[in-house]
Design a protein around this motif. Structure first.
Motif, mmCIF file in Angstrom:
data_model
loop_
_atom_site.group_PDB
_atom_site.id
_atom_site.type_symbol
_atom_site.label_atom_id
_atom_site.label_comp_id
_atom_site.label_asym_id
_atom_site.label_seq_id
_atom_site.Cartn_x
_atom_site.Cartn_y
_atom_site.Cartn_z
ATOM 1 N N ILE A 75 0.827 -1.221 0.000
ATOM 2 C CA ILE A 75 0.000 0.000 0.000
ATOM 3 C C ILE A 75 0.855 1.262 0.000
ATOM 4 O O ILE A 75 0.421 2.308 -0.462
ATOM 5 N N ARG A 81 -4.285 5.767 0.264
ATOM 6 C CA ARG A 81 -4.453 4.362 0.634
ATOM 7 C C ARG A 81 -5.801 4.186 1.342
ATOM 8 O O ARG A 81 -5.928 4.462 2.542
ATOM 9 N N PHE A 111 -3.177 3.318 6.390
ATOM 10 C CA PHE A 111 -4.241 3.769 5.489
ATOM 11 C C PHE A 111 -4.509 5.262 5.690
ATOM 12 O O PHE A 111 -4.489 5.765 6.813
#
Ligand code: SF4
Ligand code: SF4
Length: 152
Positions: A75, A81, A111
């Motif tokens: 990622i 992300r 993320f």
């Protein structure tokens, strides 16, 4: 034994670990598309019948059905992300753990954006209703469920 799940133009994330499979047939019984056969004591997934519903994975008593996963570090190749989580993920935690803490933890591991997939359901339903009012062709099948798309 060859894994028929790998011989297909579609990529399937599920595969059988033949070292673990004990041939109990539980997966074969629950498979909605009859994509599993047990031969010589081992389960075989027939790729062009599998719709990736995951029922076999849940039913295996010895965890012989595996899910292919990428390395999470992949990622970091991307500036944005996004993680889409089902709300059941939130429900797995004890009540004392706040939803905001779970979101925060997902951001700590890398993320940048966290969304619950169910947030899009209202949009899909609304667009579907509008389409059905404007167009009279039937049947109309929603693409929201990936298993249904695979089945088609
Ligand atoms: S993922 Fe679903 S369709 Fe595919 S083999 Fe398992 S139970 Fe059958
Ligand atoms: S449920 Fe698991 S152990 Fe039983 S046949 Fe299927 S893959 Fe093998």
């Amino acid at each position: 034994m060859q894994d028929k799940n790998r011989n297909t133009d579609f990529h399937h994330a599920l595969a059988v670990d033949y070292d673990l499979c004990i041939g109990c047939t539980h997966c074969m019984t629950v498979c909605p598309t009859q994509a599993i056969r047990v031969r010589k004591g081992k389960a075989i997934i027939i790729a062009n019948r599998c719709v990736d519903c995951g029922e076999c994975y849940k039913s295996c008593p010895v965890s012989a059905i595996t899910v292919e996963q990428d390395d999470l570090d992949i990622i970091f190749r991307y500036p944005v992300r996004v993680i889409l989580i089902p709300s059941v993920l939130i429900g797995q935690f004890p009540r004392k753990i706040m939803t905001s803490s779970i979101y925060k933890a997902l951001k700590v591991i890398g993320f940048t954006h966290v969304y619950e997939v169910e947030n899009s359901v209202d949009m899909v339903v609304s667009a579907g209703r509008q389409h059905m009012q404007e167009k009279k062709e039937r049947p109309m099948i929603s693409s929201f469920c990936p298993a249904i798309v695979r089945l088609i």
